[in-house]
Design a protein around this motif. Sequence first.
Motif, PDB file in Angstrom:
ATOM      1  N   SER A  16       0.604  -1.164   0.257  1.00  0.00           N
ATOM      2  CA  SER A  16      -0.460  -0.327   0.000  1.00  0.00           C
ATOM      3  C   SER A  16       0.782   1.094  -0.078  1.00  0.00           C
ATOM      4  O   SER A  16       2.234   1.199   0.614  1.00  0.00           O
ATOM      5  CB  SER A  16      -0.939  -0.091   1.475  1.00  0.00           C
ATOM      6  OG  SER A  16      -1.695  -1.456   1.205  1.00  0.00           O
ATOM      7  N   GLY A  17       0.797   2.312  -1.198  1.00  0.00           N
ATOM      8  CA  GLY A  17       1.384   3.024  -1.122  1.00  0.00           C
ATOM      9  C   GLY A  17       1.162   4.267  -0.340  1.00  0.00           C
ATOM     10  O   GLY A  17      -0.481   4.357   1.359  1.00  0.00           O
ATOM     11  N   ALA A  18       1.613   5.646  -0.157  1.00  0.00           N
ATOM     12  CA  ALA A  18       0.953   7.080   0.795  1.00  0.00           C
ATOM     13  C   ALA A  18      -0.014   7.487   0.039  1.00  0.00           C
ATOM     14  O   ALA A  18      -0.237   7.114  -1.043  1.00  0.00           O
ATOM     15  CB  ALA A  18       1.779   7.763   0.653  1.00  0.00           C
ATOM     16  N   ALA A  19      -1.803   8.072   1.043  1.00  0.00           N
ATOM     17  CA  ALA A  19      -2.684   8.281   0.721  1.00  0.00           C
ATOM     18  C   ALA A  19      -2.491   9.637   0.809  1.00  0.00           C
ATOM     19  O   ALA A  19      -1.927  10.285   2.207  1.00  0.00           O
ATOM     20  CB  ALA A  19      -3.729   7.786   1.305  1.00  0.00           C
ATOM     21  N   PHE A  20      -3.158  10.917   0.894  1.00  0.00           N
ATOM     22  CA  PHE A  20      -3.624  12.060   1.200  1.00  0.00           C
ATOM     23  C   PHE A  20      -4.057  12.073   2.711  1.00  0.00           C
ATOM     24  O   PHE A  20      -4.945  10.743   3.219  1.00  0.00           O
ATOM     25  CB  PHE A  20      -5.014  12.420   0.696  1.00  0.00           C
ATOM     26  CG  PHE A  20      -4.217  13.963  -0.382  1.00  0.00           C
ATOM     27  CD1 PHE A  20      -5.090  14.847   0.141  1.00  0.00           C
ATOM     28  CD2 PHE A  20      -3.419  13.734  -0.728  1.00  0.00           C
ATOM     29  CE1 PHE A  20      -4.660  16.103  -1.030  1.00  0.00           C
ATOM     30  CE2 PHE A  20      -2.232  15.212  -1.697  1.00  0.00           C
ATOM     31  CZ  PHE A  20      -3.317  15.886  -1.637  1.00  0.00           C
ATOM     32  N   ALA A  21      -3.848  12.338   3.731  1.00  0.00           N
ATOM     33  CA  ALA A  21      -3.840  11.935   4.543  1.00  0.00           C
ATOM     34  C   ALA A  21      -5.593  12.157   5.185  1.00  0.00           C
ATOM     35  O   ALA A  21      -6.096  11.709   6.269  1.00  0.00           O
ATOM     36  CB  ALA A  21      -3.385  13.673   5.767  1.00  0.00           C
ATOM     37  N   GLN A  22      -6.090  12.892   4.220  1.00  0.00           N
ATOM     38  CA  GLN A  22      -7.847  13.414   4.579  1.00  0.00           C
ATOM     39  C   GLN A  22      -8.941  12.500   4.225  1.00  0.00           C
ATOM     40  O   GLN A  22      -9.727  11.756   4.425  1.00  0.00           O
ATOM     41  CB  GLN A  22      -7.956  14.710   4.493  1.00  0.00           C
ATOM     42  CG  GLN A  22      -8.333  14.889   2.851  1.00  0.00           C
ATOM     43  CD  GLN A  22      -8.815  15.731   1.905  1.00  0.00           C
ATOM     44  OE1 GLN A  22      -8.917  16.950   2.385  1.00  0.00           O
ATOM     45  NE2 GLN A  22      -9.820  15.727   1.067  1.00  0.00           N
ATOM     46  N   ASP A  23      -7.946  11.077   3.285  1.00  0.00           N
ATOM     47  CA  ASP A  23      -9.085  10.344   2.566  1.00  0.00           C
ATOM     48  C   ASP A  23      -9.178   9.375   3.608  1.00  0.00           C
ATOM     49  O   ASP A  23      -8.315   8.804   4.926  1.00  0.00           O
ATOM     50  CB  ASP A  23      -8.188   9.254   2.055  1.00  0.00           C
ATOM     51  CG  ASP A  23      -8.249   9.838   1.151  1.00  0.00           C
ATOM     52  OD1 ASP A  23      -8.571  10.967   0.292  1.00  0.00           O
ATOM     53  OD2 ASP A  23      -7.624   9.352  -0.733  1.00  0.00           O
ATOM     54  N   ALA A  24     -10.850   9.494   4.407  1.00  0.00           N
ATOM     55  CA  ALA A  24     -11.098   8.666   5.573  1.00  0.00           C
ATOM     56  C   ALA A  24     -11.357   6.738   4.638  1.00  0.00           C
ATOM     57  O   ALA A  24     -10.659   6.453   3.607  1.00  0.00           O
ATOM     58  CB  ALA A  24     -12.802   8.238   5.432  1.00  0.00           C
ATOM     59  N   ASP A  60      -3.071   2.933  -2.756  1.00  0.00           N
ATOM     60  CA  ASP A  60      -3.013   2.027  -3.882  1.00  0.00           C
ATOM     61  C   ASP A  60      -3.065   2.547  -5.032  1.00  0.00           C
ATOM     62  O   ASP A  60      -2.950   2.830  -5.914  1.00  0.00           O
ATOM     63  CB  ASP A  60      -2.917   0.379  -3.642  1.00  0.00           C
ATOM     64  CG  ASP A  60      -2.222   0.156  -3.052  1.00  0.00           C
ATOM     65  OD1 ASP A  60      -0.753  -0.719  -2.744  1.00  0.00           O
ATOM     66  OD2 ASP A  60      -3.344  -0.312  -1.420  1.00  0.00           O
ATOM     67  N   ILE A  61      -4.092   2.830  -5.337  1.00  0.00           N
ATOM     68  CA  ILE A  61      -4.889   3.925  -6.638  1.00  0.00           C
ATOM     69  C   ILE A  61      -4.606   4.910  -6.629  1.00  0.00           C
ATOM     70  O   ILE A  61      -4.522   5.366  -7.711  1.00  0.00           O
ATOM     71  CB  ILE A  61      -6.456   3.073  -6.342  1.00  0.00           C
ATOM     72  CG1 ILE A  61      -6.865   2.361  -6.235  1.00  0.00           C
ATOM     73  CG2 ILE A  61      -7.166   4.481  -7.899  1.00  0.00           C
ATOM     74  CD1 ILE A  61      -8.618   2.209  -6.043  1.00  0.00           C
ATOM     75  N   ALA A  62      -4.428   5.416  -5.170  1.00  0.00           N
ATOM     76  CA  ALA A  62      -4.172   7.148  -5.493  1.00  0.00           C
ATOM     77  C   ALA A  62      -2.699   7.449  -6.526  1.00  0.00           C
ATOM     78  O   ALA A  62      -2.270   8.552  -6.826  1.00  0.00           O
ATOM     79  CB  ALA A  62      -3.762   7.953  -4.412  1.00  0.00           C
ATOM     80  N   GLU A  63      -1.849   6.212  -6.482  1.00  0.00           N
ATOM     81  CA  GLU A  63      -0.365   6.411  -6.771  1.00  0.00           C
ATOM     82  C   GLU A  63       0.088   6.207  -8.292  1.00  0.00           C
ATOM     83  O   GLU A  63       0.986   6.815  -8.528  1.00  0.00           O
ATOM     84  CB  GLU A  63       0.757   5.631  -5.723  1.00  0.00           C
ATOM     85  CG  GLU A  63       1.093   5.920  -4.867  1.00  0.00           C
ATOM     86  CD  GLU A  63       2.397   5.100  -4.531  1.00  0.00           C
ATOM     87  OE1 GLU A  63       2.621   3.318  -4.760  1.00  0.00           O
ATOM     88  OE2 GLU A  63       2.502   5.016  -3.571  1.00  0.00           O
ATOM     89  N   THR A  68      -6.825   6.380 -13.175  1.00  0.00           N
ATOM     90  CA  THR A  68      -6.498   4.948 -13.956  1.00  0.00           C
ATOM     91  C   THR A  68      -7.518   4.403 -13.334  1.00  0.00           C
ATOM     92  O   THR A  68      -8.162   4.395 -12.066  1.00  0.00           O
ATOM     93  CB  THR A  68      -5.762   4.271 -13.221  1.00  0.00           C
ATOM     94  OG1 THR A  68      -4.515   5.309 -14.060  1.00  0.00           O
ATOM     95  CG2 THR A  68      -5.076   3.799 -13.383  1.00  0.00           C
ATOM     96  N   SER A  69      -7.639   3.419 -14.106  1.00  0.00           N
ATOM     97  CA  SER A  69      -9.531   2.204 -13.924  1.00  0.00           C
ATOM     98  C   SER A  69      -8.421   1.694 -12.532  1.00  0.00           C
ATOM     99  O   SER A  69      -7.845   0.996 -12.501  1.00  0.00           O
ATOM    100  CB  SER A  69      -9.725   1.653 -14.518  1.00  0.00           C
ATOM    101  OG  SER A  69     -10.495   0.861 -14.302  1.00  0.00           O
ATOM    102  N   PRO A  70      -9.284   1.624 -11.353  1.00  0.00           N
ATOM    103  CA  PRO A  70      -9.456   0.428 -10.273  1.00  0.00           C
ATOM    104  C   PRO A  70      -9.387  -0.984 -11.213  1.00  0.00           C
ATOM    105  O   PRO A  70      -8.505  -2.104  -9.971  1.00  0.00           O
ATOM    106  CB  PRO A  70     -10.822   0.495  -9.366  1.00  0.00           C
ATOM    107  CG  PRO A  70     -11.508   1.468  -9.907  1.00  0.00           C
ATOM    108  CD  PRO A  70     -10.912   1.946 -11.166  1.00  0.00           C
ATOM    109  N   LEU A  71      -9.799  -1.148 -12.170  1.00  0.00           N
ATOM    110  CA  LEU A  71      -9.441  -2.379 -12.602  1.00  0.00           C
ATOM    111  C   LEU A  71      -8.365  -2.129 -12.816  1.00  0.00           C
ATOM    112  O   LEU A  71      -7.321  -3.561 -12.570  1.00  0.00           O
ATOM    113  CB  LEU A  71      -9.994  -3.112 -13.898  1.00  0.00           C
ATOM    114  CG  LEU A  71     -11.486  -3.184 -13.665  1.00  0.00           C
ATOM    115  CD1 LEU A  71     -12.138  -3.946 -14.775  1.00  0.00           C
ATOM    116  CD2 LEU A  71     -11.517  -4.620 -12.591  1.00  0.00           C
ATOM    117  N   LYS A  72      -7.263  -1.708 -13.808  1.00  0.00           N
ATOM    118  CA  LYS A  72      -5.692  -1.489 -13.836  1.00  0.00           C
ATOM    119  C   LYS A  72      -4.461  -1.828 -12.437  1.00  0.00           C
ATOM    120  O   LYS A  72      -3.960  -2.018 -12.609  1.00  0.00           O
ATOM    121  CB  LYS A  72      -5.341  -0.102 -14.526  1.00  0.00           C
ATOM    122  CG  LYS A  72      -3.734  -0.149 -15.316  1.00  0.00           C
ATOM    123  CD  LYS A  72      -3.917   0.892 -16.052  1.00  0.00           C
ATOM    124  CE  LYS A  72      -2.533   1.339 -16.242  1.00  0.00           C
ATOM    125  NZ  LYS A  72      -1.578  -0.270 -16.742  1.00  0.00           N
TER     126      LYS A  72
END
Length: 766
Positions: A16-24, A60-63, A68-72
């Motif tokens: 898992s990569g880093a996410a925006f701090a505010q993401d719930a 992971d998607i945010a990186e 980008t599609s969640p499928l990719k």
Amino acid sequence: MRKLSILLAGTSMLLSGAAFAQDAQPSAPVPAADDGADQSNIVVIGRGETRQVQQLSSSDIAELAAGTSPLKAIEKLPSVNFQSADPFGAYEWAERVSIRGFNQNQLGFTLDGIPLGDATYGNVNGLHISRAITSENVGEVRVSQGAGSIGTQATNNLGGTLEFFSRAPSDDFGIRAEGTYGSENTVRLFGRIESGDIGGGVKAYASYVYSDMDKWKGWGSQRTNQANGKIVAPIGGDARLVGTISYSDRRENDYQDLSLGMIRRLGYKWDNISNDYALAVRVADIANNRGETGAPVSNAAAGTVYPAPFLTVDDAYFDAAGLRRDWLGSFGVESIGGALRYTLKGYYHNNHGRGIWFTPYVPSPGGASPISMRTTEYDMDRKGVFGDVGGTIAGFNDVTVGFWYERNDFQQARRFYALSSRTDPGRKSLDFPSNPFATQWDYNYATDTLQYYVQDKLTFGDLTLNLGWKGFQVKNSADPITAGTLARGKIKVTDWFQPTAGFNYRLGAGAELFGGFTQVTRAFVASATTGPFATTQAGFNALLSGSTRLKPEQSDTYELGGRFRSGPFTGSLAGYYVNFRNRLLAVTVGAGIQGNPPILQNVGDVRSLGFEATGDLRLGSGFGMFASYSYNDSTYRDDVINAAGAVLARTRGKTVVDAPKHLLKGELTYDHAGFNARIGANYMSKRYFTYTNDQSVEGRVLVDATLGYKFDLGGRNLELQANATNLFNKKYVSTIGTNGFGNSGDNQTLMVGAPQQFFVTLKAGF
């Protein structure tokens, strides 16, 4: 009832990569505990599970490149084969995902439990995840490489399930905005506003996306307008109301389908000639003069010799597009605590769509043009409800029962629209057309689905057992408005007992064994372009009787695996065996633009044997490594024969189409002091696109990269992120089977992948 078998399965995990701090956190079921593992760095959703289950978070998607599609995003998981012709994996005509040799329409897809159907381009029973929710609002993705959970709202999950969960509304008021610019004049704007807690725990958000980009070859654009909303309202102390709504308007110009011969002869960047209507008219005239389209001579002066480099009318068409407009809404209640767990949710989905080809095979009336606009038209109304209730009995016995009902009213038609003249088409491919001059066929299809399941989880110290079954009855009917040559009638699949069993045994010291067995039946779909109704009346009647009677596809999946965690390393190794019965193959005849009905064939059994390995290593100082490897051997066990016993295709022992034997994926990451970087490589081995394996595409390695920096502005978030896709500009065939598969010979059913592309995104939030 068939004998219930027990087997073993494995799970892998990922980075898992880093996410925006505010993401719930996503509004999804709570994953199994991970022995105190750092969930911010590594997510091991399968830990404690009795089957192969993995999870991706929003980070992971945010990186990946914005949009980008969640499928990719899940392509780095073991056994996941993802293909697309665009850098975002969002262009639906060319987007395909398969798992362990099972193709897209044999996988189950849900969003917050709402069934999405088989997620195919024709969208006969659902919609694509990219239209159901924008990628920024996805909180979690769960992938089951086996048959998946018996509680999934799906009647086609022979080879796995993909469950998507929307993010939860934030506790605090906030605004988030993103802007992306990049290759092919890509412009993407995203905004989301959070209400925060407005009293009594009521929270909501609303978001909007506008995206527009030019095709990377040829002429045309791909545009999306999309809105999402979600509201959560607690009721009492242990329940909440949850409502979601989504709107999507997607309009995409298509790329030209190619064959291997066309790629060699015409080049990697060959495409439709949408910028040259005069040339398209000339090519159509020549095809008519040569008698290749079945249309009368339209301009004798054009002659019978194609202009170079054309050799056939199917080398390139004037234009093509896909238009989709969707509304998806849900409302329900779910428990959030207490001894009794329960969920009850209703949903509604409306789709209005067009698949457009400017066809040289049907001229416009009165000699206006040797070309007309051909459409496949989709109008869908799906209504459904699902729910479950569960609790613990006697301290060790956790029982859950659930149900799902859906009514799908689907109208599908093939129509033709006149062009204005030989010098001006008078119609735009990205506009919904009106006033057809002909209807080839027009059908009302209805599908009624009733499914239930029972599951019992038994815990005996370090040993956990899962036992249960699901059952369903799916009724399909086809009633013509304009019959044409396609079938009408009724067909149903009933299987009230599809068993599953599994175990998990904790060995201690971070190790565990787990495994399971699942048996699944796939229901038929009601459509003019796929399934048992996509044939002539005589052909359909033959499928209902005698030795050629159509049987539903079924799979038995056996899995065995183990997981291990020690210090900075987490790994897993899992093997599987799948016996797939009554596999149905649709063989295409002629070029896709001709619209010939596919020939449905039962090829008997398919056997899949393989294993999956994953490893994740935390190196310290912000560095990390992730890798997964999959080996899959999927082969047909029988030749294709007709009712008289004659061999139609010698497929026994041949590898399943679009089923690469080897998949190897890896990532190197860095996240420290505001900087984050990622470079990922994806290897896929050779794939066949004929059932007899006489045609194939080579393997390829693709590399993507991310570089970003988060600025510390005292409570406000600002991030600059750069993404590169296909970093080393690899030329390769991406999607195979866009126009289906044939028994043998080259076929115009391939898409080439997008070249090197660069994108920059600025993200801001407070």
